[in-house]
Design an enzyme around this catalytic site. Sequence first.
Site, PDB file in Angstrom:
ATOM      1  N   GLU A 230       1.012  -1.064  -0.218  1.00 40.14           N
ATOM      2  CA  GLU A 230      -0.379  -0.293   0.068  1.00 40.14           C
ATOM      3  C   GLU A 230       0.810   1.599   0.191  1.00 40.14           C
ATOM      4  OE1 GLU A 230      -3.095  -0.028  -0.021  1.00 40.14           O
ATOM      5  OE2 GLU A 230      -3.849  -2.049   0.382  1.00 40.14           O
ATOM      6  N   CYS A 264      -1.940   8.999   2.697  1.00 38.78           N
ATOM      7  CA  CYS A 264      -2.018   8.751   0.962  1.00 38.78           C
ATOM      8  C   CYS A 264      -3.218   9.041   0.484  1.00 38.78           C
ATOM      9  CB  CYS A 264      -1.569   7.342   1.213  1.00 38.78           C
ATOM     10  SG  CYS A 264      -3.122   6.276   1.997  1.00 38.78           S
TER      11      CYS A 264
HETATM   12  P1  NAD Z   1       8.953   5.132   3.903  1.00 40.15           P
HETATM   13  O1  NAD Z   1       9.313   3.483   2.493  1.00 40.15           O
HETATM   14  O2  NAD Z   1      10.048   5.408   4.524  1.00 40.15           O
HETATM   15  O3  NAD Z   1       9.126   4.141   5.097  1.00 40.15           O
HETATM   16  C1  NAD Z   1       7.742   2.672   5.865  1.00 40.15           C
HETATM   17  C2  NAD Z   1       8.641   1.732   6.537  1.00 40.15           C
HETATM   18  O4  NAD Z   1       9.324   1.202   5.401  1.00 40.15           O
HETATM   19  C3  NAD Z   1       9.660   2.139   7.515  1.00 40.15           C
HETATM   20  O5  NAD Z   1       8.317   1.394   8.719  1.00 40.15           O
HETATM   21  C4  NAD Z   1      10.366   2.152   7.719  1.00 40.15           C
HETATM   22  O6  NAD Z   1      11.197   1.485   8.031  1.00 40.15           O
HETATM   23  C5  NAD Z   1      10.236   0.665   6.591  1.00 40.15           C
HETATM   24  N1  NAD Z   1      11.047   0.063   5.530  1.00 40.15           N
HETATM   25  C6  NAD Z   1      12.842   0.964   5.829  1.00 40.15           C
HETATM   26  N2  NAD Z   1      13.745   0.694   4.204  1.00 40.15           N
HETATM   27  C7  NAD Z   1      13.226  -1.309   4.324  1.00 40.15           C
HETATM   28  C8  NAD Z   1      13.602  -1.257   3.867  1.00 40.15           C
HETATM   29  N3  NAD Z   1      14.319  -1.876   2.646  1.00 40.15           N
HETATM   30  N4  NAD Z   1      12.604  -2.998   4.021  1.00 40.15           N
HETATM   31  C9  NAD Z   1      11.059  -2.947   4.102  1.00 40.15           C
HETATM   32  N5  NAD Z   1      11.575  -2.092   5.080  1.00 40.15           N
HETATM   33  C10 NAD Z   1      12.215  -1.077   5.636  1.00 40.15           C
HETATM   34  O7  NAD Z   1       7.536   5.255   3.750  1.00 40.15           O
HETATM   35  P2  NAD Z   1       7.068   7.013   5.388  1.00 40.15           P
HETATM   36  O8  NAD Z   1       8.032   8.018   4.718  1.00 40.15           O
HETATM   37  O9  NAD Z   1       7.264   6.336   6.840  1.00 40.15           O
HETATM   38  O10 NAD Z   1       5.268   6.625   4.891  1.00 40.15           O
HETATM   39  C11 NAD Z   1       5.334   7.819   4.351  1.00 40.15           C
HETATM   40  C12 NAD Z   1       4.497   6.638   2.329  1.00 40.15           C
HETATM   41  O11 NAD Z   1       3.646   6.392   2.366  1.00 40.15           O
HETATM   42  C13 NAD Z   1       4.267   7.579   1.846  1.00 40.15           C
HETATM   43  O12 NAD Z   1       4.056   7.617   0.224  1.00 40.15           O
HETATM   44  C14 NAD Z   1       2.592   7.735   1.792  1.00 40.15           C
HETATM   45  O13 NAD Z   1       1.979   7.542   0.317  1.00 40.15           O
HETATM   46  C15 NAD Z   1       2.436   6.295   2.037  1.00 40.15           C
HETATM   47  N6  NAD Z   1       1.651   5.414   2.519  1.00 40.15           N
HETATM   48  C16 NAD Z   1       0.958   4.914   1.826  1.00 40.15           C
HETATM   49  C17 NAD Z   1      -0.390   4.272   2.608  1.00 40.15           C
HETATM   50  C18 NAD Z   1      -1.974   3.695   1.320  1.00 40.15           C
HETATM   51  O14 NAD Z   1      -2.423   2.550   2.647  1.00 40.15           O
HETATM   52  N7  NAD Z   1      -1.755   3.447   0.245  1.00 40.15           N
HETATM   53  C19 NAD Z   1      -1.263   4.594   3.747  1.00 40.15           C
HETATM   54  C20 NAD Z   1      -0.076   5.732   4.364  1.00 40.15           C
HETATM   55  C21 NAD Z   1       1.218   6.157   4.183  1.00 40.15           C
END
Ligand code: NAD
Length: 477
Positions: A230, A264
């Site tokens: 997501e 999002c």
């Molecule tokens: P991010 O991708 O930077 O981090 C998300 C998570 O991934 C964190 O817990 C992080 O520690 C982890 N992570 C980082 N590197 C990783 C790796 N290599 N392997 C596994 N996990 C790893 O995202 P963010 O900045 O925390 O969140 C914002 C983003 O999330 C925005 O793009 C937003 O649109 C999206 N989002 C989507 C939804 C949806 O339902 N579609 C909902 C909320 C947020």
Amino acid sequence: MTRTLDIRNPRTGENDYQIEITDAETIQTLTANMRAAQKEWLVKGLEYRLSVMEKFKQAVARHRKELIDAESIDTGRLYISVAEVDGIASAIDRWAAVARAEVAPATKLSKALPFIEFRTEREPYAVVGAISPWNFPVTLSLIDALPAMIAGATAIIKPSEVTPRFAEPLRKAIAEVAEFKDILHIVDGDGSTGAALIDHVDIVCFTGSVATGQLVAERAAKNFIPAILELGGKDPAIVLKDANLSRAVTSLLRSSIVNTGQACQSIERIYVHRSLYDDFLTQIIKKARAVELNYPDIGSGHIGPIIFEKQASIIRAQLDDAIAKGAVIHTGGEIETHGGGLWCRPTVISNVSHDMDIMTKETFGPILPIMLFDDDEEAIRLANDTIYGLSGSVYSDNIDHANRVAMQIDAGGISINEGSLTGFMHEAEKNSFKMSGMGESRMGPIGYHRFFRKKAIMTNTADAFPIEAFDEKNAKI
Ligand code: NAD
């Protein structure tokens, strides 16, 4: 050696909390224990699991204040923190109803081989991994874990390292439910912890950015486990010529700025028909100017600080790019510092075009770029001119007209005469289109069924198939 991370407080800008980064070895041990515990969790049946979930609801209620306090420090806002914590109980109730509506698999007779009886059983994954982002920390850490556990799986959650404070009181609530031992774990950590988790679970549910989502999908593919992603969005809203103007203004302002636009499903760009454009712009500027920051008192105003410092730089860079290319800022437009935190007021921008990042890249801030269009085809083309396909909105008093346009937007959730209904609606199944994600809907009953693998049980009720049936000399060539 234990590695630690300093955590920034979004209202003060100070690092006032620390987490220990969970290493791969710990994840391996935890998931091995979970795999063993899952067998009994499954065998004891749905009503047992639901009774344990009831105990969890009570434990959460006992820690409600601590959870809200931690979540409010994590995010710098209060109203939504309360809603997130109180939403745990309602999510459990909702998934319990979906699970109870399940019917036992029917045994059928094959049409092709009428002596074979078969049924399709469903077996949950043993260990579900959830990796979550910082914008709705409590909700998004549990959104997949709750239905997974009700389905009979165990769940291990790796919340965002940007907003990890809520995990401490949540772990306390979990510890008070004895039956949860090795059924639900929350591990602190950064991307390295998230990556390690993918190596030890049976399915991974990831919520976050497209860039990380791609890494998660690659790692899951190497492990041959499903990844449900997501990801981000750049949701468009189209205000058609027959729209109710004041309704569109009211709901689009709300939908663009709630949670300071850090959602999002936020509306990130607005296309308005030429006949309504001037009035729309005037009205939304006026309303946007009346929005207040929840500063200095968190219990006042409408929007909180920018949670993640790096996001403020992205917003600033996109605004600078737009201004350099001729955009006009009508209100807002600054990253303000108050009390050490970073803030951005609702920012209405016009004279924008698709060669500006602010119209094509995810902003994740309270920014409302507004562009005019002359006909439906142009509006649909602009709405679809993006790598994202999360959701969007269409406004029209002519519902047939709105539906025609909605069906041509390349996105998985379209709200009509409202903004970002996917944030409120749990029953409507939807997929993320294009780069906004992958895998089954987390909304609607399929959000529960995602956690099962299908298993066919086939019984031959007639004579055995003898080897003679495969006599080569009987082959018809
Ligand atoms: P991010 O991708 O930077 O981090 C998300 C998570 O991934 C964190 O817990 C992080 O520690 C982890 N992570 C980082 N590197 C990783 C790796 N290599 N392997 C596994 N996990 C790893 O995202 P963010 O900045 O925390 O969140 C914002 C983003 O999330 C925005 O793009 C937003 O649109 C999206 N989002 C989507 C939804 C949806 O339902 N579609 C909902 C909320 C947020």
